[in-house]
Design an enzyme around this catalytic site. Structure first.
Site, PDB file in Angstrom:
ATOM      1  N   ARG A 157      -2.582  -5.951  -8.357  1.00 14.51           N
ATOM      2  CA  ARG A 157      -1.643  -7.061  -8.170  1.00 14.51           C
ATOM      3  C   ARG A 157      -1.840  -8.106  -9.256  1.00 14.51           C
ATOM      4  O   ARG A 157      -2.825  -8.051  -9.988  1.00 14.51           O
ATOM      5  CB  ARG A 157      -1.850  -7.690  -6.792  1.00 14.51           C
ATOM      6  N   HIS A 204       0.843  -1.201   0.000  1.00 12.68           N
ATOM      7  CA  HIS A 204       0.000   0.000   0.000  1.00 12.68           C
ATOM      8  C   HIS A 204       0.881   1.254   0.000  1.00 12.68           C
ATOM      9  O   HIS A 204       0.637   2.196  -0.747  1.00 12.68           O
ATOM     10  CB  HIS A 204      -0.876   0.064   1.254  1.00 12.68           C
ATOM     11  N   SER A 237      -3.122  -7.556   2.981  1.00 10.65           N
ATOM     12  CA  SER A 237      -3.268  -7.434   4.434  1.00 10.65           C
ATOM     13  C   SER A 237      -3.621  -8.789   5.041  1.00 10.65           C
ATOM     14  O   SER A 237      -3.138  -9.133   6.125  1.00 10.65           O
ATOM     15  CB  SER A 237      -4.358  -6.416   4.776  1.00 10.65           C
ATOM     16  N   LYS A 254     -15.789  -7.657   6.338  1.00 11.60           N
ATOM     17  CA  LYS A 254     -14.591  -8.161   7.001  1.00 11.60           C
ATOM     18  C   LYS A 254     -14.654  -7.935   8.502  1.00 11.60           C
ATOM     19  O   LYS A 254     -15.261  -6.995   8.974  1.00 11.60           O
ATOM     20  CB  LYS A 254     -13.348  -7.453   6.432  1.00 11.60           C
TER      21      LYS A 254
END
Ligand code: ADP
Length: 167
Positions: free
Chosen positions: A90, A17, A128, A41
């Protein structure tokens, strides 16, 4: 002034990040890193804590502002006078989802475009959730997390393991 928004859950902010933040801050006059509410989440850090961690690791970048919001991203961008969303891309996994989000955001707010920055190769597989998984083992985290937040991360892992903290 060109203002860009970099949204995400940042639970916690990783070196991947931070790499995107630095590169985007070089391109735009101002970059607003915005911690978005993600109801799906079970977060490790509260929104306020995540904001504080991002502020800490970006304190040397003068044109970065850190904020949080529960608003629709397209609305938030409009309110902030921004017409660009920055996203990190990504290898593989991000594309489908991000492409769909970019189209939807553009539909809701036609002045809003999404710009993708490709992940640097060393962060290509970093997320993460991977870091949270690694936190359970005795792994050197300095390649994955900014040094300034590793103690906070390890403390939170320990608290969670002891069951003394439900975050
Ligand atoms: P994560 O997937 O790590 O939980 P977020 O949901 O907070 O991350 O994602 C925020 C933004 O950062 C997204 O645009 C995501 O694609 C991007 N991002 C996440 N990890 C990386 C990385 N290692 N390199 C580049 N961009 C990344």
């Amino acid at each position: 002034m060109k203002i860009a928004i970099y949204p995400g859950s940042f639970d916690p902010v990783t070196s991947g990040h931070l790499n995107i933040i630095r590169r985007a801050a070089n391109i735009f006059d101002k970059l607003i890193v915005c911690v978005m509410v993600n109801t799906g989440k079970n977060p490790m850090f509260t929104q306020e804590e995540r904001v504080e961690l991002i502020r800490r690791v970006t304190s040397d970048i003068p044109n970065v502002e850190v904020d949080y919001s529960a608003e629709l991203l397209a609305e938030y961008a409009k309110r902030k006078g921004s017409c660009v969303i920055v996203k990190g891309l990504r290898a593989g996994s991000d594309f489908e989802n991000e492409f769909q989000m970019a189209l939807i955001n553009h539909k809701i707010n036609p002045h809003l475009d999404t710009m993708f920055l490709t992940a640097e190769h060393q962060y290509m597989y970093l997320s993460s959730s991977t870091v949270k998984e690694l936190g359970n083992y005795n792994v050197n985290l300095s390649e994955f997390l900014p040094e300034q937040i590793i103690p906070d991360f390890q403390r939170r892992i320990k608290e969670r393991r002891q069951g003394g903290n439900s975050k």
